[in-house]
Design a protein around this motif. Sequence first.
Motif, PDB file in Angstrom:
ATOM      1  N   ARG A  98       4.915   7.088   6.366  1.00 20.94           N
ATOM      2  CA  ARG A  98       5.857   6.154   5.740  1.00 20.94           C
ATOM      3  C   ARG A  98       6.622   6.812   4.595  1.00 20.94           C
ATOM      4  N   THR A  99       5.904   7.539   3.746  1.00 23.16           N
ATOM      5  CA  THR A  99       6.575   8.143   2.591  1.00 23.16           C
ATOM      6  C   THR A  99       7.452   9.326   2.994  1.00 23.16           C
ATOM      7  N   VAL A 158       1.929  -1.442   1.116  1.00 22.59           N
ATOM      8  CA  VAL A 158       3.258  -1.003   0.694  1.00 22.59           C
ATOM      9  C   VAL A 158       3.613  -1.779  -0.567  1.00 22.59           C
ATOM     10  N   GLU A 187      10.986   2.860  -0.948  1.00 18.23           N
ATOM     11  CA  GLU A 187      11.398   1.926   0.099  1.00 18.23           C
ATOM     12  C   GLU A 187      12.790   1.358  -0.185  1.00 18.23           C
TER      13      GLU A 187
END
Length: 844
Positions: A354-355, A685, A697
């Motif tokens: 995700r990062t 998150v 994000e």
Amino acid sequence: MLAFLFYVILFVVVIVGLILAVPLIRRHLVTNQILKIFRKMLPQISQTEQEALDAGTVWWEGDLFSGKPDWKKLLAYPKPQLTPEEQAFLDGPVEQLCVMLDEWKITHELKDLPPEVWQFVKEKGFFGLIIPKQYGGYGFSALAHSEVVMKIGSRSGTAAVTVMVPNSLGPAELLLHYGTENQKEYYLPRLAKGLEVPCFALTSPEAGSDAGAMPDFGVVCRGEYDGKADILGMRVTWEKRYITLGPVATILGLAFKLYDPDRLLGKEEDLGITLALIPTNTPGVNIGRRHYPLNGAFQNGPNSGKEVFIPMDWIIGGQEGVGQGWRMLMNCLSVGRAISLPATSVGAAKLAARTCGAYSRVRTQFKTPIGYFEGVEEALGRIGGNTYMMDAARVLTIAAVDLGEKPSVASAIVKYHLTERGRLAINDAMDIHGGKGICIGPRNYLGRTYQQIPVSITVEGANILTRNMIIFGQGALRCHPYLLKEVNAAHDKNQDSASLAFDEALIGHAKFILRNTANSFVYALFGNHIKDNAPENCTPETAAYYRQLARFSASFAFIADIGLIRLGGSLKRRERLSARLGDILSMLYLCSATLKRFEDDGRPNSDLPLLHWSMQDGIYRMQQAFDEFLANIPGHFTFVWLLRVLVFPLGKRCRPPLDVLAHEVARLMMAPGAVRDRLTAGIHVPTAEHEPMAELEQALQCVIECGAIEAKLREAVKLRKISDHGDGQIDQAVQLNVITEVEASLLNKLKDLRSKVIKVDDFKQDFEREAKSSNNESISATRSIDAVMSAKGAINANYVIDNDIVDETDDTTTTGKVKNSAKTTSRKKSNPVTEDTEIVETVK
């Protein structure tokens, strides 16, 4: 002459046929002779090794070992689902806990979870996930257990370890399966409510993974306890280390060898490995000091005792549990291997995915997102593909546990391969983040995970041991359809029954080898055209993978038997050959899990790049493991050449994923949407404005929204309408009507977010002075909390926080450690199983 030769051959064939066809003749002339040879070939197996081999159950990995996997059976396994109660717990208490956690403060300043977090996890029942509701726990499924640990692990390794240990291999798990009713009724409610903090002490300094060499021992005797004399019990001496939660534990699970020299329990002197539960305030128990595992702040430390007297009913299972300890541990080991460690590893990989996807799109170099560079694309492809396969294997193994299985081989596979792939994902993530990844501080969301990943590699069976000795060593005996039967027959001392059982297994084994030899060769030549090797109604994209796995399953079954016949008992010592066979079995398992995930998810076309990368990488690794095994198996050139022909008649034709596939995976990871959300589902998150991941994000979303606007600027620069650089570029573009005021505002927002995303922490030149200042602030806050707790009547806390504590066994002063105040507070001595005791709340 030819006629004579024909009759001779016919006579030999008839005689051999009669010998093989008539069981009585076959057993006397053939089977019994082979049985003698087989007994000589068998390696010596210790009792602890035998109990480890016998532990658990065989599940889907048995099909893979058969050489003919039943895909219909695999796809029929139900996809595990969370109950509404389990989902509510994840959305409520687990989310609340994640918001409370600050891993920088935990690891750098406090070296522990804050007191309010300890109190929260106890009050909300985090220590009772696996304890049934009748004892005050939640009775959650293996899936819920895994999801809880994975989510917490993506936020804080310290908190994840603290939560997973009481729910893994330890007192609660052992009591559930083997405890007496009195033990269950007393301890399980207290464990569920956090009134007891458990730990389990197994590892001894010198024994390590060799449980048979455990030096810790107990001697059955009579002694005094709680003012009563002549109590049947034992005096136990031990020294343990690496015990998680040990420094703050109130109840110590202990493994030791028990001896009965006076024959108080029977005729045997050596009673075997035994497990007991010992309150840590028992006189003679030394506990409270800490290890410091790779900047991890979870409580972990050594403990010891010398001739500590404990009553007999403290043994798990009571007197009937004497000598059953290793069997208990092996049968329960699947929880740690199948659930906890894979969950934390998948959480780490999802965090990396995700990062890195967001960072690679937001961070620019040479006016280009770094994710568009092929070198970064390669790393992103590995992260995405590995994460997809890891999560698939995690869920498939959890499904087995929830179906009532204890998949010992599958749990070893996921323990090894998921922790290793998690390490690879974090390493790639660190490379992508560069300087931002290596500068530790509050803004670094990867550094602590990178530092702590070797912990999961080491525990619950070190990975070197797991790969080289356990996966195939246990898999061959447990999963092979005939080998265990042959071994059991060889150990049977009754010659008649041994001969009958061995003969039956031997005939089946011979047919098994012949079938797999033929299938290995035929499938390698024509497997892509054999429809039965793929399930009905599978997609064209996946049919080829099913057939390739069927082909390699047959080749694996064939080559495993050849290896066992050629090397015999020496295969136990030929660890690298065993490891490569284990790698093949593991890749078969991981690839089949990946295919099942794709089916269970509803075959989303958008996930196909992830599926293709995972499958092609896994199949290529499998091929390489075959090649390395054949290159190293001892034997004449002709023998090895023949094996290669039967496995690779057309050569090695599998290739690793192409660059274009890594490109597709990388682009999916850099774009907000359903694919990215599915890939990283279940991790925490953050959404708070000050959170670095929340800013990342927001920056990703903003950079997507600004894509067309930035294209206008580039075009204007190309036409020389505006300058190529400078802080005034956006204002200039507005003045020349290249962009609107709203678009300019969005670009300025992106500029600010990019600045925050690439920012790293910096400190005063004197790190020590700043650290002391931060520590003093945290200590003041901690003492304030202690004061509040005392005012609320928590003065009986078993553990207190103190900044400067002098250990009674060492006159040096340590900072920020935990002091066992049981030495200064009184607690009624009583039998913790049969009598009521005062409830002692634990602050830490």
